[in-house]
Design a protein around this motif. Structure first.
Motif, PDB file in Angstrom:
ATOM      1  N   TYR A 182       0.793  -1.225   0.000  1.00 22.17           N
ATOM      2  CA  TYR A 182       0.000   0.000   0.000  1.00 22.17           C
ATOM      3  C   TYR A 182       0.830   1.281   0.000  1.00 22.17           C
ATOM      4  CZ  TYR A 182      -3.885  -3.092   1.052  1.00 22.17           C
ATOM      5  OH  TYR A 182      -4.826  -4.089   1.001  1.00 22.17           O
ATOM      6  N   LEU A 183       2.129   1.169   0.232  1.00 16.86           N
ATOM      7  CA  LEU A 183       2.962   2.370   0.248  1.00 16.86           C
ATOM      8  C   LEU A 183       4.213   2.214  -0.613  1.00 16.86           C
ATOM      9  CD1 LEU A 183       3.504   5.192   1.360  1.00 16.86           C
ATOM     10  CD2 LEU A 183       4.675   4.123   3.310  1.00 16.86           C
ATOM     11  N   MET A 184       5.031   1.208  -0.317  1.00 16.58           N
ATOM     12  CA  MET A 184       6.318   1.087  -0.993  1.00 16.58           C
ATOM     13  C   MET A 184       6.163   0.816  -2.485  1.00 16.58           C
ATOM     14  SD  MET A 184       8.495  -1.145   1.782  1.00 16.58           S
ATOM     15  CE  MET A 184       8.669  -0.612   3.473  1.00 16.58           C
ATOM     16  N   LEU A 185       5.349  -0.175  -2.833  1.00 20.28           N
ATOM     17  CA  LEU A 185       5.197  -0.529  -4.247  1.00 20.28           C
ATOM     18  C   LEU A 185       4.596   0.608  -5.070  1.00 20.28           C
ATOM     19  CD1 LEU A 185       4.025  -4.262  -4.066  1.00 20.28           C
ATOM     20  CD2 LEU A 185       6.319  -3.379  -4.519  1.00 20.28           C
ATOM     21  N   CYS A 213       7.633  -9.533 -12.897  1.00 17.22           N
ATOM     22  CA  CYS A 213       8.670  -9.813 -11.899  1.00 17.22           C
ATOM     23  C   CYS A 213       8.078 -10.053 -10.515  1.00 17.22           C
ATOM     24  CB  CYS A 213       9.676  -8.665 -11.852  1.00 17.22           C
ATOM     25  SG  CYS A 213      10.766  -8.581 -13.297  1.00 17.22           S
ATOM     26  N   TYR A 214       6.963  -9.410 -10.205  1.00 15.75           N
ATOM     27  CA  TYR A 214       6.372  -9.612  -8.883  1.00 15.75           C
ATOM     28  C   TYR A 214       5.517 -10.875  -8.832  1.00 15.75           C
ATOM     29  CZ  TYR A 214       4.714  -8.294  -4.275  1.00 15.75           C
ATOM     30  OH  TYR A 214       4.482  -8.270  -2.922  1.00 15.75           O
ATOM     31  N   LEU A 227      -2.424 -11.434  -5.239  1.00 14.33           N
ATOM     32  CA  LEU A 227      -2.232 -11.110  -6.663  1.00 14.33           C
ATOM     33  C   LEU A 227      -2.377  -9.625  -6.934  1.00 14.33           C
ATOM     34  CD1 LEU A 227      -1.743 -12.291  -9.487  1.00 14.33           C
ATOM     35  CD2 LEU A 227      -4.217 -12.559  -9.724  1.00 14.33           C
ATOM     36  N   PHE A 228      -3.170  -8.936  -6.107  1.00 20.34           N
ATOM     37  CA  PHE A 228      -3.353  -7.506  -6.321  1.00 20.34           C
ATOM     38  C   PHE A 228      -2.055  -6.731  -6.127  1.00 20.34           C
ATOM     39  CE2 PHE A 228      -3.719  -7.775  -1.758  1.00 20.34           C
ATOM     40  CZ  PHE A 228      -3.247  -6.550  -1.297  1.00 20.34           C
ATOM     41  N   HIS A 229      -1.064  -7.325  -5.432  1.00 22.46           N
ATOM     42  CA  HIS A 229       0.237  -6.661  -5.274  1.00 22.46           C
ATOM     43  C   HIS A 229       0.843  -6.319  -6.637  1.00 22.46           C
ATOM     44  CE1 HIS A 229       1.239  -8.189  -0.936  1.00 22.46           C
ATOM     45  NE2 HIS A 229      -0.004  -7.749  -1.049  1.00 22.46           N
ATOM     46  N   CYS A 230       0.654  -7.197  -7.619  1.00 21.00           N
ATOM     47  CA  CYS A 230       1.215  -6.953  -8.956  1.00 21.00           C
ATOM     48  C   CYS A 230       0.649  -5.671  -9.558  1.00 21.00           C
ATOM     49  CB  CYS A 230       0.911  -8.137  -9.876  1.00 21.00           C
ATOM     50  SG  CYS A 230       1.621  -9.706  -9.353  1.00 21.00           S
TER      51      CYS A 230
END
Length: 259
Positions: A182-185, A213-214, A227-230
């Motif tokens: 929620y912040l770094m990516l 890559c993620y 999966l939402f991180h991507c």
């Protein structure tokens, strides 16, 4: 009439003829009719002519290429949809989505193949004229310097932060479950995309590289629910890249910052 215009016109006419032949041969089989209707013949002829005009989208500059390609894809999709509605009587929404998805995928593959051929011709012409070679295809070479940052963010940071969370035996994985997605990516993806856009313009492979890559980390470190991180890095990277491209177009080269 120029030679290129005559060749394009010949492709359009040939495509229309093949579309008419296909309507006569296939429409009766699909509709259980003795002969195709006049509307079906005209529609298949128009579709064949549109496919024959596939060389028209390619232009000397990128924005014109994108606009023409999207217009050609839209016309093609509309004609295919009408053919399915008239000749196959297709009414199921899921089947419509499947057919349209297959069309877009097929179109993208063909378009990419034609674009590569067109790009090689432009490169050869620039070399013969003694000009600079220009950007690499899809600006992959211009994107490479940012790849180490992508690997650090997407493939090194998640397992390290996840290990720290587990070592701390915290109830909530603050670093890997909250701060990272929620912040770094988003911040890192947007800022790096902005920097790349300012320097190189639109680089479509950069957000794709962030996503790809993620993706292994989703299953190696987390599970499918992550999966939402991507998207949390790919979408900001795309937005930053587009904003940097707009900045590059609006601000003269000598007035740009160093970021």
């Amino acid at each position: 009439m120029k030679k290129l215009d005559r060749a394009c016109l010949a492709r359009i006419i040939m495509g229309g003829i093949l579309g008419l032949v296909a309507s006569v041969a296939l429409v009766p089989y699909l509709t259980n009719a003795r002969s195709p209707s006049l509307a079906a013949c005209l529609l298949c002829t128009a579709l064949g002519a549109t496919l024959g005009a596939a060389t028209l989208p390619f232009a000397d500059d990128g924005p014109t290429l994108v606009r023409r390609s999207l217009l050609h894809l839209g016309v093609t999709a509309l004609e295919v949809a009408l053919v399915l509605w008239m000749c196959v009587d297709l009414r199921d929404g899921r089947a419509w989505a499947l057919w349209m998805g297959m069309l877009v995928l097929f179109y993208a593959v063909i378009w990419l193949g034609r674009w590569i051929g067109w790009y090689v011709e432009v490169m050869q012409l620039r070399a013969l004229l003694g000009l600079a070679p220009g950007p690499s295809p899809l600006k992959w070479r211009e994107t490479l310097p940012y790849l180490p940052l992508v690997l650090l963010l997407c493939d090194v940071l998640p397992p390290v932060l996840n290990w720290i969370d587990h070592a701390a035996v915290a109830d909530v994985p603050v670093l890997s479950g909250l701060l990272l997605p929620y912040l770094m990516l988003p911040v890192a993806g947007f800022c790096s995309g902005l920097s790349l856009g300012k320097r190189q313009g639109v680089c479509p492979l950069y957000p794709v590289a962030c996503f790809v890559c993620y993706l292994p980390m989703v299953y190696l470190v987390y599970n499918y629910t992550a999966l939402f991180h991507c998207f949390m890095i790919a979408v900001p990277a795309l937005a930053g890249n587009m904003l940097g491209w707009l900045y590059r177009r609006a601000v003269p080269k000598e007035g740009r910052g160093t970021v």
